[in-house]
Design a protein around this motif. Structure first.
Motif: not given
Length: 387
Positions: A316-333
């Motif tokens: 509801q603020g700032a300009f970021y989305l903190y996305a859970d990518i666990s269904r897509l990949a094992d490592s966000s890096e």
């Protein structure tokens, strides 16, 4: 012989800068890169602010100001708190600083003894824990998740508190999650902190960039609290390096002494430019931009959900989305590096924001226009189809 201070072993690099470096390399080689990694508004500084800075510079008298900042700017901020939030904040309690980072340095320098512990939400803004360590304090992570909108609770604070705990640092809106604390929640945290003889420091750097809920300040309900803010985000003045901090009256003199030695004074041209930030015409520009950020958020969030990103709580603020990518990949890096190399889309892996499930999360900044955001989602979708 090179001798590095022992504390530096605990100071980690800012990993997003590696992504940014690679983005610039690819762009120099002719690639089209969509930047969703750096937390910087893409709008230019508002014209009235730029013009005020230019008028001041044209006079040629660019000298030091008082260490605590221009009296006129401190008074303007005091009026801003009263007009926008109904908060009565004496100008004498407002400290102008070289960015919000300078404010945090002053606060921690005055408050932290060697070995003092500071409680910080994890995930959270990475520089906070490193600044604590720089003043020989000990950052203590409070793992937070979507169950509490990535914000700490009094029960969690109470469980983590020790005789060495100095205080709690919170952010609303928060980086990287974009979530908020209500005033009632801030007051409850403050009550728990004060009952234990500690200090509450509230980061309001993204104040004003709120969507679907009014902006607020802890100062409308609390006096004995440290509040850090910045001209960088809502006011669009990142490169001017100007922030401020509101402190309890008893701390002003000691903060002034540190400011004299650390900085001499904040940037004089930036302060004179910032005097124009509160003019009605400037505020109209800033509100238009806030609505644009809301439109961007509303365009990108469903587009990313459609291709498999998960969002257990909506920002509801700032300009970021903190996305859970666990269904897509094992490592966000790994995923972040693949997205920049194959899609030309730069994002920030969770590794920068703490140790609480960083491999599951990407921070995605909607700091570019809607057309580019939709293109970014399309590019990401095509890469994910190949995984």
């Amino acid at each position: 012989m090179t001798r590095i201070a022992h504390r530096m072993a605990d100071i980690q690099p800012f990993h997003v800068m590696e992504i940014l470096k690679r983005a610039h390399e690819l762009a120099a080689a002719g690639r089209d890169i969509i930047h969703l990694e750096v937390g910087e508004p893409d709008f230019p500084s508002p014209a009235p602010i730029v013009e005020a800075g230019q008028r001041f510079l044209a006079g040629g008298h660019v000298h030091y100001t008082p260490a605590l900042g221009l009296t006129a700017l401190r008074e303007a901020l005091s009026r801003f708190y009263a007009d926008r939030f109904g908060a009565q904040v004496a100008p004498e309690r407002i400290i102008i600083t070289p960015g919000a980072s300078g404010a945090l340095m002053l606060a921690l320098g005055v408050l932290t003894n060697p070995g003092d512990e500071w409680l910080l939400p994890d995930p959270g803004y990475p520089s906070n824990r490193h600044l604590v360590r720089s003043f020989e304090g000990k950052p203590v992570a409070l793992p937070v998740d979507a169950g509490t909108r990535f914000q700490p609770t009094p029960a969690q604070l109470e469980a983590a508190w020790t005789p060495r705990t100095r205080g709690l640092m919170v952010a609303s809106p928060a980086n990287p999650t974009g979530t908020l604390l209500s005033l009632d929640e801030i007051v409850a945290l403050h009550h728990s902190v004060r009952a234990r003889g500690g200090v509450l420091l509230v980061d309001e750097i993204y104040q004003g960039l709120n969507y679907g809920v009014d902006a607020c300040t802890a100062l409308s309900r609390l006096d004995d609290v440290f509040v850090v803010n910045s001209f960088s985000k809502y006011f669009g003045m990142t490169g001017w390096r100007l922030g401020w901090m509101v402190v309890p009256e008893a701390y002003v003199r000691d903060i002034e002494k540190l400011a004299q030695h650390f900085f001499i004074s904040p940037s004089t041209p930036a302060q004179h430019a910032a005097l124009a930030a509160f003019a009605p015409g400037t505020l109209d520009i800033l509100e238009e931009r806030r609505h644009a950020f809301a439109d961007r958020r509303n365009a990108l969030l469903p587009a990313l959900r459609q291709i498999g990103f998960q969002f257990a709580t909506e920002p509801q603020g700032a300009f970021y989305l903190y996305a859970d990518i666990s269904r897509l990949a094992d490592s966000s890096e790994t995923l972040a590096h693949r997205l920049i190399e194959e899609a030309g889309v730069a994002t920030t892996p969770g590794l920068d924001f703490g140790d609480n499930a960083p491999e599951r999360h990407l921070r995605i900044a909607y700091t570019t226009d809607e057309a580019r955001l939709r293109e970014a989602a399309d590019r990401i979708g095509r890469v994910l189809c190949r995984l």
